[in-house]
Design an enzyme around this catalytic site. Structure first.
Site, PDB file in Angstrom:
ATOM      1  CG  HIS A   1       2.523  -5.026   6.905  1.00  0.00           C
ATOM      2  ND1 HIS A   1       2.340  -3.843   6.217  1.00  0.00           N
ATOM      3  CD2 HIS A   1       3.473  -5.718   6.209  1.00  0.00           C
ATOM      4  CE1 HIS A   1       3.168  -3.819   5.163  1.00  0.00           C
ATOM      5  NE2 HIS A   1       3.849  -4.937   5.145  1.00  0.00           N
TER       6      HIS A   1
ATOM      7  CE  LYS B   1       3.578  -2.192 -15.103  1.00  0.00           C
ATOM      8  NZ  LYS B   1       2.292  -2.461 -15.804  1.00  0.00           N
ATOM      9  N   GLY B   2       4.623   1.313  -9.191  1.00  0.00           N
ATOM     10  CA  GLY B   2       4.201   2.442  -8.362  1.00  0.00           C
ATOM     11  C   GLY B   2       3.142   3.304  -9.025  1.00  0.00           C
TER      12      GLY B   2
ATOM     13  CD1 TRP C   1       7.237   7.234  -2.175  1.00  0.00           C
ATOM     14  CD2 TRP C   1       5.073   6.888  -2.604  1.00  0.00           C
ATOM     15  NE1 TRP C   1       6.773   8.311  -2.891  1.00  0.00           N
ATOM     16  CE2 TRP C   1       5.448   8.116  -3.163  1.00  0.00           C
ATOM     17  CE3 TRP C   1       3.758   6.451  -2.748  1.00  0.00           C
ATOM     18  CZ2 TRP C   1       4.553   8.923  -3.867  1.00  0.00           C
ATOM     19  CZ3 TRP C   1       2.865   7.252  -3.448  1.00  0.00           C
ATOM     20  CH2 TRP C   1       3.255   8.476  -4.005  1.00  0.00           C
TER      21      TRP C   1
ATOM     22  CB  THR D   1       9.980  11.198  -7.831  1.00  0.00           C
ATOM     23  OG1 THR D   1      11.402  11.165  -7.957  1.00  0.00           O
ATOM     24  CG2 THR D   1       9.505  12.627  -7.656  1.00  0.00           C
ATOM     25  CG  PHE D   2       8.192   4.632  -8.695  1.00  0.00           C
ATOM     26  CD1 PHE D   2       7.751   3.847  -7.636  1.00  0.00           C
ATOM     27  CD2 PHE D   2       8.702   3.987  -9.815  1.00  0.00           C
ATOM     28  CE1 PHE D   2       7.805   2.460  -7.687  1.00  0.00           C
ATOM     29  CE2 PHE D   2       8.755   2.607  -9.877  1.00  0.00           C
ATOM     30  CZ  PHE D   2       8.305   1.843  -8.817  1.00  0.00           C
TER      31      PHE D   2
ATOM     32  CB  SER E   1      -0.930  -0.004   1.226  1.00  0.00           C
ATOM     33  OG  SER E   1      -1.796  -1.121   1.204  1.00  0.00           O
ATOM     34  N   GLY E   2       2.106   1.158  -0.365  1.00  0.00           N
ATOM     35  CA  GLY E   2       2.974   2.330  -0.364  1.00  0.00           C
ATOM     36  C   GLY E   2       3.849   2.423   0.870  1.00  0.00           C
TER      37      GLY E   2
ATOM     38  CE1 TYR F   1       1.663   3.492  -3.652  1.00  0.00           C
ATOM     39  CE2 TYR F   1       0.174   3.991  -5.473  1.00  0.00           C
ATOM     40  CZ  TYR F   1       1.398   3.540  -5.009  1.00  0.00           C
ATOM     41  OH  TYR F   1       2.359   3.151  -5.907  1.00  0.00           O
TER      42      TYR F   1
END
Length: 292
Positions: free
Chosen positions: A101, A251-252, A51, A221-222, A47-48, A186
């Site tokens: 989690h 992919k993000g 990131w 940024t990804f 879920s990100g 997200y």
């Protein structure tokens, strides 16, 4: 339908990875001593998490922002329930950042005094499913299910690591008043990363200059993350991740589920999830090209 014990075990109604956590260790987390300055990033898998781990590290650690420190995310924002590196969390200097989690009912009791902070990131569950399916191929710790339809049925039944998506999201949202919690989606992070970073800074009480905020946004940024050895999880040991089967950061994007699911599968998904999802307050974006 039941997952093999080699890959998952149940603890108080929730699925964990057996050789990365034990019931004895999980027992200790209920009384894990919480400091007021602690920050917990909580997500359902895919879920990100990484990131947002990276964003938190960039916000809190100037050395991460300016590139002077080469500390990876597993040390910066370690997993509470999966202490992979056997770090000493008790003597860790404040502020401590953790990723988890865990469902709301297994979170340390001390979090309920509402002083430490919880950041909860939620992602539309069809993209979670698509990402989860790909992840199961690269993870050496999860059972690889070739057939996407079979994997989807397991996901819909909560027979996967971290159990049922609906229970996880609903649980944390329904009990939000027990915690000092910020919810982010997200998709809103994808649409406007700077606003999300500012929202995080505001919630965390972190005062960054405009230049520092821009540096966080740029490095989060990804593509920058994918190229950053501190953030792309390529440091994970080979007995946990098979890097030859694809990158951990894939992919993000928002809407990749459309490349995976048939119309019938999407309708089947909706028939199981839609009613309960409608009671959630989140406006899910299903395609980045469409407004939610």
């Amino acid at each position: 339908m039941e997952p093999a014990e080699k890959y998952l075990f149940t603890y108080k109604g929730f699925y964990f990875q057996p050789d990365m956590a034990s019931a004895e260790y999980l027992d200790t987390l209920e009384d894990f001593e919480i400091r007021d300055s602690d920050v917990f990033l909580v997500t359902y898998p895919k879920s990100g998490t990484i990131w947002t781990q990276n964003i938190l590290s960039l916000i809190y650690h100037e050395g991460h922002r300016d590139g002077t420190e080469k500390v990876d995310l597993l040390d910066r924002v370690p997993w509470l329930e999966y202490n992979i590196r056997n770090a000493d969390y008790i003597s860790r200097p404040s502020p401590r950042l953790f990723a988890s989690h865990l469902p709301y009912y297994l979170a340390p009791k001390g979090l309920r005094n509402r002083r430490a902070k919880v950041v909860y990131v939620v992602r539309n569950p069809k993209d979670v499913l698509a990402s989860y399916y790909h992840f199961s191929k690269t993870s050496r710790k999860l059972e690889e299910v070739e057939d996407f339809g079979i994997f989807m049925e397991r996901f819909l039944a909560g027979k996967v690591l971290a159990s049922l998506w609906l229970d996880h999201v609903e649980g944390w949202y329904t009990h939000k008043d027990d915690f000092n919690i910020l919810f982010l989606t997200y998709e809103e992070m994808k649409k406007d990363l700077k606003s999300s970073v500012l929202k995080l800074c505001n919630f965390l009480g972190k005062r960054l200059t405009e230049k520092e905020v821009d540096a966080v946004v740029d490095q989060a940024t990804f593509n920058k993350m994918k190229a950053d050895p501190r953030a792309n999880y390529e440091f994970m040991p080979l007995d946990i991740l098979d890097h030859s089967k694809g990158p951990f950061l894939r992919k993000g994007t928002v809407g990749d589920w459309k490349n995976m699911m048939t119309v019938a599968q999407s309708e089947r998904f909706d028939s199981v999830f839609k009613k309960r999802m409608e009671k959630l307050p989140f406006k899910f974006c299903w395609d980045i090209n469409e407004e939610s």
